[in-house]
Design a protein around this motif. Sequence first.
Motif, PDB file in Angstrom:
ATOM      1  N   GLN A   1      12.821   1.091   4.451  1.00 21.95           N
ATOM      2  CA  GLN A   1      11.750   0.678   5.352  1.00 21.95           C
ATOM      3  C   GLN A   1      12.157  -0.507   6.219  1.00 21.95           C
ATOM      4  O   GLN A   1      11.658  -0.667   7.330  1.00 21.95           O
ATOM      5  CB  GLN A   1      10.499   0.312   4.552  1.00 21.95           C
TER       6      GLN A   1
ATOM      7  N   GLU B   1       0.800  -1.223   0.000  1.00 21.61           N
ATOM      8  CA  GLU B   1       0.000   0.000   0.000  1.00 21.61           C
ATOM      9  C   GLU B   1       0.839   1.283   0.000  1.00 21.61           C
ATOM     10  O   GLU B   1       0.581   2.196  -0.785  1.00 21.61           O
ATOM     11  CB  GLU B   1      -0.970  -0.016   1.188  1.00 21.61           C
ATOM     12  N   PRO B   2       1.890   1.393   0.862  1.00 23.42           N
ATOM     13  CA  PRO B   2       2.641   2.658   0.894  1.00 23.42           C
ATOM     14  C   PRO B   2       3.418   2.948  -0.390  1.00 23.42           C
ATOM     15  O   PRO B   2       3.760   4.105  -0.651  1.00 23.42           O
ATOM     16  CB  PRO B   2       3.604   2.461   2.077  1.00 23.42           C
TER      17      PRO B   2
END
Length: 210
Positions: A99, A68-69
């Motif tokens: 991340q 999603e990000p």
Amino acid sequence: MVRRTKEEAQETRQQILEAAEKAFHARGVARTTLADIAKLAGVTRGAIYWHFQDKGELVQALLDSLREPIEALAQAGESEDEPDPLGCMRKLLIQLMQQMLHEPRTRRINEILHHKCEFTDDMCEIRQQRQATTRDCYERIALTLTNAVRRGQLPADMDPQRAAIAIFAYIDGIIGSWLLLPDSFDIAGDAERWVDTGLDMLRLSPSLRN
């Protein structure tokens, strides 16, 4: 009242996902039961089945939450109107690596997928889901690379399908290796160099040409 019910259902779903993430990370997917997840989430097994068909859907939901990000960057690279598709891919891959260090949840889910998701006989469905997800990644990367060729960012005779598999395997291998031995190299600080190494392979390797 309906809105509150929907909100409560969403909250319960999120509780289940967070519990599944913790349980899978601690015990591995194969050794974790839905009863374990229900107990950790403070819900019944029936509540889990209301939201998820089985462990396979839980694993897939965790995987989807990782995408999603970065989805906006992925879609930009896949668009024929994007003037810098290779730049979009570069930013996306750098973000993925950074991340790993800076977002504990992203790291935990990747550890589950790379090292704690055992494909035993009773988990064939999860294996099939991972296969389908990987094929989808190949196709989406190939689309971005095709756009990059069209924009003159990559060699005109590059094989996008072969190149997509190569860059996926390279990045997946870097992440998997770091998760196994995080003290062996700096994945976040050197993210740009790791990614550029992979992109150099796409630009320069004769074996990726038609």
